[in-house]
Design a protein around this motif. Structure first.
Motif, PDB file in Angstrom:
ATOM      1  N   PHE A   1      -9.873  37.916   5.707  1.00 29.12           N
ATOM      2  CA  PHE A   1     -10.063  39.284   4.658  1.00 29.12           C
ATOM      3  C   PHE A   1     -11.675  39.215   4.597  1.00 29.12           C
ATOM      4  O   PHE A   1     -11.734  40.204   3.969  1.00 29.12           O
ATOM      5  CB  PHE A   1      -9.383  39.022   3.628  1.00 29.12           C
ATOM      6  CG  PHE A   1      -7.988  38.815   3.382  1.00 29.12           C
ATOM      7  CD1 PHE A   1      -6.978  40.159   3.579  1.00 29.12           C
ATOM      8  CD2 PHE A   1      -7.183  37.846   3.780  1.00 29.12           C
ATOM      9  CE1 PHE A   1      -5.859  40.298   3.407  1.00 29.12           C
ATOM     10  CE2 PHE A   1      -5.816  37.848   3.690  1.00 29.12           C
ATOM     11  CZ  PHE A   1      -5.228  38.879   3.597  1.00 29.12           C
ATOM     12  N   ARG A   2     -12.474  38.509   5.377  1.00 25.64           N
ATOM     13  CA  ARG A   2     -13.758  38.839   5.045  1.00 25.64           C
ATOM     14  C   ARG A   2     -14.277  39.893   5.850  1.00 25.64           C
ATOM     15  O   ARG A   2     -13.838  40.255   6.894  1.00 25.64           O
ATOM     16  CB  ARG A   2     -14.483  37.738   5.821  1.00 25.64           C
ATOM     17  CG  ARG A   2     -14.489  36.299   4.932  1.00 25.64           C
ATOM     18  CD  ARG A   2     -15.403  34.983   5.416  1.00 25.64           C
ATOM     19  NE  ARG A   2     -14.944  34.815   6.997  1.00 25.64           N
ATOM     20  CZ  ARG A   2     -14.024  33.947   7.036  1.00 25.64           C
ATOM     21  NH1 ARG A   2     -13.089  33.441   6.246  1.00 25.64           N
ATOM     22  NH2 ARG A   2     -13.802  33.940   8.376  1.00 25.64           N
ATOM     23  N   ARG A   3     -15.322  40.557   5.189  1.00 22.81           N
ATOM     24  CA  ARG A   3     -15.964  41.909   5.841  1.00 22.81           C
ATOM     25  C   ARG A   3     -17.552  41.509   6.066  1.00 22.81           C
ATOM     26  O   ARG A   3     -18.144  40.720   5.309  1.00 22.81           O
ATOM     27  CB  ARG A   3     -16.009  43.027   5.275  1.00 22.81           C
ATOM     28  CG  ARG A   3     -14.400  43.728   5.172  1.00 22.81           C
ATOM     29  CD  ARG A   3     -14.476  44.913   4.439  1.00 22.81           C
ATOM     30  NE  ARG A   3     -15.061  45.179   3.006  1.00 22.81           N
ATOM     31  CZ  ARG A   3     -15.372  46.056   2.552  1.00 22.81           C
ATOM     32  NH1 ARG A   3     -15.515  47.366   3.079  1.00 22.81           N
ATOM     33  NH2 ARG A   3     -16.106  45.949   1.225  1.00 22.81           N
ATOM     34  N   TYR A   4     -18.120  41.962   7.117  1.00 29.52           N
ATOM     35  CA  TYR A   4     -19.691  41.418   7.615  1.00 29.52           C
ATOM     36  C   TYR A   4     -20.106  42.732   7.667  1.00 29.52           C
ATOM     37  O   TYR A   4     -19.849  43.803   8.193  1.00 29.52           O
ATOM     38  CB  TYR A   4     -19.592  40.704   8.603  1.00 29.52           C
ATOM     39  CG  TYR A   4     -18.779  39.645   8.755  1.00 29.52           C
ATOM     40  CD1 TYR A   4     -19.515  38.169   8.270  1.00 29.52           C
ATOM     41  CD2 TYR A   4     -17.583  39.429   9.041  1.00 29.52           C
ATOM     42  CE1 TYR A   4     -18.685  37.225   8.304  1.00 29.52           C
ATOM     43  CE2 TYR A   4     -16.801  38.004   9.107  1.00 29.52           C
ATOM     44  CZ  TYR A   4     -17.544  36.979   8.677  1.00 29.52           C
ATOM     45  OH  TYR A   4     -16.859  35.799   8.736  1.00 29.52           O
ATOM     46  N   PHE A   5     -21.498  42.760   7.123  1.00 31.15           N
ATOM     47  CA  PHE A   5     -22.497  43.761   7.200  1.00 31.15           C
ATOM     48  C   PHE A   5     -23.718  43.438   7.846  1.00 31.15           C
ATOM     49  O   PHE A   5     -23.884  42.301   7.223  1.00 31.15           O
ATOM     50  CB  PHE A   5     -22.511  44.629   6.135  1.00 31.15           C
ATOM     51  CG  PHE A   5     -21.160  45.079   5.395  1.00 31.15           C
ATOM     52  CD1 PHE A   5     -20.738  46.405   5.850  1.00 31.15           C
ATOM     53  CD2 PHE A   5     -20.569  44.354   4.560  1.00 31.15           C
ATOM     54  CE1 PHE A   5     -19.647  46.848   5.203  1.00 31.15           C
ATOM     55  CE2 PHE A   5     -19.357  44.924   3.982  1.00 31.15           C
ATOM     56  CZ  PHE A   5     -18.864  46.158   4.410  1.00 31.15           C
ATOM     57  N   ARG A   6     -24.531  44.054   8.705  1.00 33.43           N
ATOM     58  CA  ARG A   6     -25.910  43.518   8.961  1.00 33.43           C
ATOM     59  C   ARG A   6     -26.602  44.605   8.215  1.00 33.43           C
ATOM     60  O   ARG A   6     -26.732  45.822   8.190  1.00 33.43           O
ATOM     61  CB  ARG A   6     -26.074  43.775  10.176  1.00 33.43           C
ATOM     62  CG  ARG A   6     -27.467  43.170  10.772  1.00 33.43           C
ATOM     63  CD  ARG A   6     -27.490  43.251  12.608  1.00 33.43           C
ATOM     64  NE  ARG A   6     -26.856  41.982  12.901  1.00 33.43           N
ATOM     65  CZ  ARG A   6     -26.014  42.045  13.817  1.00 33.43           C
ATOM     66  NH1 ARG A   6     -25.517  43.175  14.468  1.00 33.43           N
ATOM     67  NH2 ARG A   6     -25.470  40.946  14.257  1.00 33.43           N
TER      68      ARG A   6
ATOM     69  N   VAL B   1     -30.254  40.196   8.408  1.00 36.99           N
ATOM     70  CA  VAL B   1     -29.249  39.173   7.761  1.00 36.99           C
ATOM     71  C   VAL B   1     -27.804  39.775   7.535  1.00 36.99           C
ATOM     72  O   VAL B   1     -27.699  40.892   7.902  1.00 36.99           O
ATOM     73  CB  VAL B   1     -29.721  38.975   6.488  1.00 36.99           C
ATOM     74  CG1 VAL B   1     -31.093  38.342   5.966  1.00 36.99           C
ATOM     75  CG2 VAL B   1     -29.931  40.159   5.490  1.00 36.99           C
ATOM     76  N   LEU B   2     -27.251  38.878   7.372  1.00 36.82           N
ATOM     77  CA  LEU B   2     -25.583  39.118   7.202  1.00 36.82           C
ATOM     78  C   LEU B   2     -25.130  39.271   5.634  1.00 36.82           C
ATOM     79  O   LEU B   2     -25.355  38.296   4.978  1.00 36.82           O
ATOM     80  CB  LEU B   2     -24.581  38.306   8.124  1.00 36.82           C
ATOM     81  CG  LEU B   2     -24.763  38.382   9.516  1.00 36.82           C
ATOM     82  CD1 LEU B   2     -23.832  37.531  10.242  1.00 36.82           C
ATOM     83  CD2 LEU B   2     -24.715  39.808  10.220  1.00 36.82           C
ATOM     84  N   LEU B   3     -24.591  40.359   5.464  1.00 35.77           N
ATOM     85  CA  LEU B   3     -23.767  40.313   4.048  1.00 35.77           C
ATOM     86  C   LEU B   3     -22.572  40.276   4.410  1.00 35.77           C
ATOM     87  O   LEU B   3     -21.796  40.763   5.023  1.00 35.77           O
ATOM     88  CB  LEU B   3     -24.203  41.625   3.495  1.00 35.77           C
ATOM     89  CG  LEU B   3     -25.912  42.105   3.375  1.00 35.77           C
ATOM     90  CD1 LEU B   3     -25.854  43.602   2.730  1.00 35.77           C
ATOM     91  CD2 LEU B   3     -26.787  41.159   3.001  1.00 35.77           C
ATOM     92  N   VAL B   4     -21.804  39.156   3.576  1.00 30.17           N
ATOM     93  CA  VAL B   4     -20.512  39.140   3.491  1.00 30.17           C
ATOM     94  C   VAL B   4     -19.825  39.426   2.455  1.00 30.17           C
ATOM     95  O   VAL B   4     -20.126  38.878   1.233  1.00 30.17           O
ATOM     96  CB  VAL B   4     -20.375  37.621   3.890  1.00 30.17           C
ATOM     97  CG1 VAL B   4     -18.855  37.228   4.128  1.00 30.17           C
ATOM     98  CG2 VAL B   4     -21.150  37.080   5.119  1.00 30.17           C
TER      99      VAL B   4
END
Length: 368
Positions: free
Chosen positions: A46-51, A59-62
């Motif tokens: 269910f995780r979502r990732y954003f750069r 960086v990655l925002l989770v």
């Protein structure tokens, strides 16, 4: 309902954006400015990732919602794996209550497409290099003497996972009503495979160690380092379990298939290194290791058949249906080598297997 879900996700993204800016300001001692967030492809969770780009790097925002994701487990496993010598992303900031993290960005280069390209070009030198690095990292993880806080991969957990096959593959996807005899056969199978797993030497287990969770890292100039240890991700389900589990996840990957001669070559090399490193006892023969590797793989692949169906039916991630043929083929091919698997194999090949093949044809999935 769908609009409500989209609105909730959008709101969480906005909160994540504000939180991440403040967290980075505290971590770096400087305001990174407004963060432009680029959504990245998701995984089976269910995780979502954003750069997001900050001065000098990305960086990655989770977004890992706490009701569905165990963020403290992610943080604990990251620390243990890093102490063992593996390259896991630095956790720059985390808020386990909200389910937000800022992680080091390893880039986009997963093992899988590089392996696929190398296979298409018959470039086994590249394949051997990548698998060699992945197995070296696994040996580090298994030989680490550091204290562990990982939970045991015990009988209850192993058997519960295999029950996903009954529930999601047979009942939910195929609409089967399992008879008393069928349930008894499946119960006996679970007991047998769990006995094998628990009798093996117990080590740290990533639990999803394959080509979609290994990354070719970049140097400071952005150049890929294919001859260096991989970046390891998606380790939050780590446990203490059977020594063959991660190896079979790697070498009998659900997303790319290798000739059995190569699998056995890699397996033999790994066995020798593991004995030398003291991970395996000296009297743990290669023949026994091969049997344990096969049976551990069957536990994993039977479980995965259920997981892929659950991902499609419950979570709407239908792309995993395209990976079912590979996993079903593993189950059939490996089962033929082991008499203990014959009752299951006979039943599977005459009932669930052709039923699922028909279902996949209806869904226009290529069976190959």
């Amino acid at each position: 309902m769908e609009n409500s879900r989209e609105s909730e996700l959008h709101q969480r993204q906005q909160v994540l954006q504000v939180w991440a800016r403040q967290a980075l300001r505290e971590a770096l001692g400087d305001d990174p400015g407004a963060l432009e967030m680029l959504a990245l492809g998701g995984d089976a969770s269910f995780r979502r990732y954003f750069r997001a780009t900050i001065p000098g790097r990305s960086v990655l925002l989770v977004d890992a919602p706490p009701p569905q994701e165990d963020n403290p487990a992610f943080i604990r496993a990251a620390a243990e794996f890093r102490v063992a010598g593996l390259h896991t992303p630095d956790i720059l900031a985390a808020d386990v209550v909200q389910g937000f993290m800022v992680l080091q960005d390893f880039g986009d280069q997963l093992y899988l497409p590089v392996l696929q390209q190398a296979a298409a070009l018959a470039d086994m030198a590249t394949v051997d290099t990548l698998y060699g690095q992945a197995m070296n990292a696994l040996l580090l993880l298994q030989s680490s003497a550091a204290p562990t806080h990982l939970p045991p991969y015990d009988r209850q957990r192993l058997e519960q996972e295999m029950c996903l096959f009954d529930q999601w593959f047979c009942e939910q996807m195929l609409g089967m009503s399992l008879s008393t005899n069928e349930r008894s056969m499946l119960t006996e199978l679970r007991h047998t495979l769990c006995d094998t797993a628990l009798a093996q030497p117990q080590t740290r287990v990533h639990r999803d160690y394959h080509s979609r969770n290994l990354m070719i890292r970049q140097d400071e100039g952005g150049k890929l380092m294919s001859s260096s240890p991989p970046g390891v991700i998606d380790f939050q389900d780590a446990v203490i379990g059977a020594v063959t589990y991660d190896l079979v996840s790697l070498l009998r990957d659900c997303y790319i298939v290798w000739p059995e001669s190569d699998v056995q070559r890699w397996l033999g090399g790994y066995h020798a290194q593991a004995v030398d490193a003291g991970i395996l006892p000296s009297d743990y023969s290669l023949d026994q290791f091969r049997v344990d590797f096969d049976l551990m793989g069957l536990q994993r692949h039977i479980k995965v058949l259920g997981i892929f169906c659950r991902l499609a039916l419950r979570d709407g991630k239908n792309r995993y249906l395209h990976d079912l043929p590979v996993v079903m083929d593993y189950v059939c091919r490996v089962s033929t080598r082991h008499p203990v698997m014959q009752p299951f194999l006979t039943w599977f090949e005459t009932g669930p297997l052709p039923a699922m093949q028909n279902r996949l044809r209806e869904a226009r999935v290529v069976l190959s």
